[in-house]
Design a protein around this motif. Structure first.
Motif, mmCIF file in Angstrom:
data_model
loop_
_atom_site.group_PDB
_atom_site.id
_atom_site.type_symbol
_atom_site.label_atom_id
_atom_site.label_comp_id
_atom_site.label_asym_id
_atom_site.label_seq_id
_atom_site.Cartn_x
_atom_site.Cartn_y
_atom_site.Cartn_z
ATOM 1 N N HIS A 1 69.607 -17.652 77.956
ATOM 2 C CA HIS A 1 68.663 -16.526 77.392
ATOM 3 C C HIS A 1 68.099 -15.602 78.591
ATOM 4 O O HIS A 1 68.074 -14.475 78.525
ATOM 5 N N LEU A 2 67.646 -16.415 79.533
ATOM 6 C CA LEU A 2 66.940 -15.579 80.470
ATOM 7 C C LEU A 2 68.213 -14.901 81.543
ATOM 8 O O LEU A 2 68.121 -14.007 81.906
ATOM 9 N N LYS A 3 69.482 -15.501 81.538
ATOM 10 C CA LYS A 3 70.421 -14.611 82.042
ATOM 11 C C LYS A 3 70.828 -13.434 81.610
ATOM 12 O O LYS A 3 71.013 -12.187 82.050
ATOM 13 N N GLN A 4 70.844 -13.387 80.259
ATOM 14 C CA GLN A 4 71.005 -12.163 79.318
ATOM 15 C C GLN A 4 69.862 -11.237 79.669
ATOM 16 O O GLN A 4 69.841 -9.929 79.848
ATOM 17 N N ILE A 5 68.573 -11.601 79.817
ATOM 18 C CA ILE A 5 67.371 -10.808 80.089
ATOM 19 C C ILE A 5 67.521 -10.091 81.269
ATOM 20 O O ILE A 5 67.501 -8.716 81.563
ATOM 21 N N GLY A 6 67.972 -10.961 82.491
ATOM 22 C CA GLY A 6 68.151 -10.405 83.753
ATOM 23 C C GLY A 6 69.041 -9.389 83.771
ATOM 24 O O GLY A 6 68.938 -8.652 84.401
ATOM 25 N N LEU A 7 70.274 -9.503 82.859
ATOM 26 C CA LEU A 7 71.383 -8.653 83.119
ATOM 27 C C LEU A 7 70.745 -7.486 82.402
ATOM 28 O O LEU A 7 71.220 -6.265 83.021
ATOM 29 N N ALA A 8 70.133 -7.446 81.317
ATOM 30 C CA ALA A 8 69.571 -6.199 80.523
ATOM 31 C C ALA A 8 68.523 -5.362 81.466
ATOM 32 O O ALA A 8 68.716 -4.321 81.545
ATOM 33 N N PHE A 9 67.957 -6.144 82.369
ATOM 34 C CA PHE A 9 66.901 -5.416 83.519
ATOM 35 C C PHE A 9 67.690 -4.693 84.308
ATOM 36 O O PHE A 9 67.424 -3.424 84.393
ATOM 37 N N HIS A 10 68.836 -5.144 84.626
ATOM 38 C CA HIS A 10 69.908 -4.380 85.871
ATOM 39 C C HIS A 10 70.478 -3.379 85.261
ATOM 40 O O HIS A 10 70.352 -2.226 85.595
ATOM 41 N N ASN A 11 70.896 -3.530 83.979
ATOM 42 C CA ASN A 11 71.634 -2.470 83.067
ATOM 43 C C ASN A 11 70.465 -1.324 82.834
ATOM 44 O O ASN A 11 70.939 0.039 82.945
ATOM 45 N N TYR A 12 69.478 -1.746 82.289
ATOM 46 C CA TYR A 12 68.290 -0.529 82.195
ATOM 47 C C TYR A 12 68.096 0.144 83.562
ATOM 48 O O TYR A 12 67.981 1.396 83.613
ATOM 49 N N ALA A 13 68.074 -0.700 84.732
ATOM 50 C CA ALA A 13 67.805 0.006 85.860
ATOM 51 C C ALA A 13 68.878 1.101 86.404
ATOM 52 O O ALA A 13 68.759 2.182 86.870
ATOM 53 N N SER A 14 70.097 0.349 85.966
ATOM 54 C CA SER A 14 71.133 1.314 86.422
ATOM 55 C C SER A 14 71.204 2.789 85.808
ATOM 56 O O SER A 14 71.557 3.637 86.278
ATOM 57 N N VAL A 15 70.679 2.696 84.552
ATOM 58 C CA VAL A 15 70.556 4.144 83.610
ATOM 59 C C VAL A 15 69.494 4.811 84.008
ATOM 60 O O VAL A 15 69.583 5.911 84.079
ATOM 61 N N ASN A 16 68.517 4.261 84.190
ATOM 62 C CA ASN A 16 67.059 4.755 84.143
ATOM 63 C C ASN A 16 66.312 4.892 85.585
ATOM 64 O O ASN A 16 65.553 5.395 85.844
ATOM 65 N N GLY A 17 66.872 4.096 86.563
ATOM 66 C CA GLY A 17 66.720 4.179 87.828
ATOM 67 C C GLY A 17 65.600 3.261 88.341
ATOM 68 O O GLY A 17 65.401 3.111 89.534
ATOM 69 N N THR A 18 64.929 2.384 87.368
ATOM 70 C CA THR A 18 63.681 1.707 87.479
ATOM 71 C C THR A 18 63.673 0.670 86.817
ATOM 72 O O THR A 18 64.656 0.505 85.594
ATOM 73 N N LEU A 19 63.075 -0.559 87.027
ATOM 74 C CA LEU A 19 62.848 -1.665 86.029
ATOM 75 C C LEU A 19 62.056 -1.120 84.877
ATOM 76 O O LEU A 19 61.393 -0.027 84.928
ATOM 77 N N PRO A 20 62.183 -1.607 83.500
ATOM 78 C CA PRO A 20 61.425 -1.339 82.354
ATOM 79 C C PRO A 20 59.961 -1.732 82.736
ATOM 80 O O PRO A 20 59.482 -2.383 83.388
ATOM 81 N N ARG A 21 59.114 -0.736 81.947
ATOM 82 C CA ARG A 21 57.619 -1.135 82.075
ATOM 83 C C ARG A 21 57.149 -2.069 81.271
ATOM 84 O O ARG A 21 57.857 -2.584 80.384
ATOM 85 N N GLY A 22 56.042 -2.426 81.738
ATOM 86 C CA GLY A 22 55.051 -3.725 81.247
ATOM 87 C C GLY A 22 54.254 -3.500 79.991
ATOM 88 O O GLY A 22 53.757 -4.534 79.625
#
Length: 352
Positions: free
Chosen positions: A47-68
């Motif tokens: 689950h954490l691996k998938q979350i980590g990959l999602a953070f990276h994919n979000y950053a690739s599209v948006n330029g930053t990590l998602p907000r809190g």
């Protein structure tokens, strides 16, 4: 012909057989439990691996990590200090087939398109989003993926850095850290990687300590008696609000520096006469998490700010480079604090 008479088991023989079966069950049960926990731990790591990959994919599209996430309302609406993000036009927007303003939602909402949950991300009705139990947001060693009284939960929190300032709805406020931490300044409020939504989000290239040395997301610390269930929506301050919109608080993020003091009774409910325990904010097993009750034995809502989990020996984590690691509960406090800052220039690193 002589008839052969069969003898039945005597009572003693029957008791011996039952005793042997009981011993065998006693020997096998721990092994079965270990296998089951190993499988659950592996699933949790996935689950954490998938979350980590999602953070990276979000950053690739948006330029930053998602907000809190943050407390408050959209611009032009009366402000609020607690306890989530509210749009006064929600009902009107939803009735017209339009999503309400979700700008203050947390990282768990923003990465949905990157974990194949577009249907939840694009849902018009806010209630539909709240009620969605996302499987990879639950640790199977702690609980099943389900919604409680119309709102789901999450067992994984983002890394907010050294110290935590609760609430802080205005764009320039640092607030107070509480819980025995030093006074929070703009500098040490924002040294993590998952920041409240009204400050500049973090790009991966702003992690000057290195992505392999900086924590991204980990399991949150939660006493087994304080876990939200179908019968109770949760009375722990870090598990009592909806998974995607809890404002900026311990339901969404945790921190890793300083110390924490709380009433402790050896893992059992701690009443007013219990000993005050002060510990560093390193990961801890769930059984050691706060479980405070009043003189009548009723739960007292508390807010702890650190990571921890239900697995024996350590907590599951994912670092900013996407690597999933189990960090032992015996991790050095300074080493863990260094892992929770992105720009501390520390030389300490977690290798396990």
């Amino acid at each position: 012909m002589r008839s052969i008479k069969r003898g039945a088991f005597t009572l003693i023989e029957l008791l011996v057989v039952i005793a042997i079966i009981a011993v065998l069950i006693g020997l096998l049960l721990p092994a079965v439990q270990k296998v089951r926990e190993a499988a659950s731990r592996m699933q949790c790591s996935n689950h954490l691996k998938q979350i980590g990959l999602a953070f990276h994919n979000y950053a690739s599209v948006n330029g930053t990590l998602p907000r809190g996430g943050r407390d408050g309302r959209p611009s032009g609406q009366p402000t609020q200090n607690c306890c989530n993000w509210t749009d006064n036009n929600q009902a009107k927007s939803n009735a017209a087939g339009v999503k309400d303003d979700r700008d203050g939602y947390s990282w768990r909402y923003w990465i949905l398109p990157y974990i194949e949950q577009d249907n939840v991300y694009n849902a018009i009705e806010r209630a539909t989003v709240y009620n969605a139990a996302i499987k990879i947001y639950y640790c199977p060693s702690r609980r099943d993926a389900e919604s409680y009284s119309g709102s789901a939960r999450c067992d994984y929190n983002g890394n907010a850095g050294s110290y935590f300032s609760n609430g802080t709805p205005t764009d320039d406020s640092a607030g107070s850290s509480g819980n025995g931490s030093p006074a929070v300044t703009e500098t040490n409020t924002f040294d993590g990687v998952v920041l409240r939504s009204n400050v500049a989000p973090v790009a991966l290239n702003r992690i000057s300590d290195g992505t392999s040395n900086t924590l991204l997301v980990a399991e949150k610390w939660l006493h087994p008696l304080r876990v939200a269930t179908a019968a109770a929506s949760g009375n722990d301050g870090g598990d009592n609000e909806v998974w995607c919109n809890a404002g900026w608080d311990e339901c969404i993020v945790r921190v890793g520096a300083g110390t924490y003091s709380y009433l402790y009774n050896g893992g059992q409910p701690a009443g007013p006469g219990s000993t005050t325990r002060t510990i560093p904010r390193t990961p801890r097993p769930d059984i050691e998490a706060p479980c405070v009750v009043d003189a009548a034995g009723k739960p007292v809502t508390i807010w702890n700010q650190q990571f921890g989990g239900p697995h024996p020996g350590g907590v599951n984590t994912v670092f900013c480079d996407g690597s999933v690691r189990t960090v032992t509960f015996s991790v050095d406090a300074a080493t863990w604090a260094a892992a929770c800052t992105r720009n501390g220039n520390e030389t300490l690193s977690i290798n396990n």
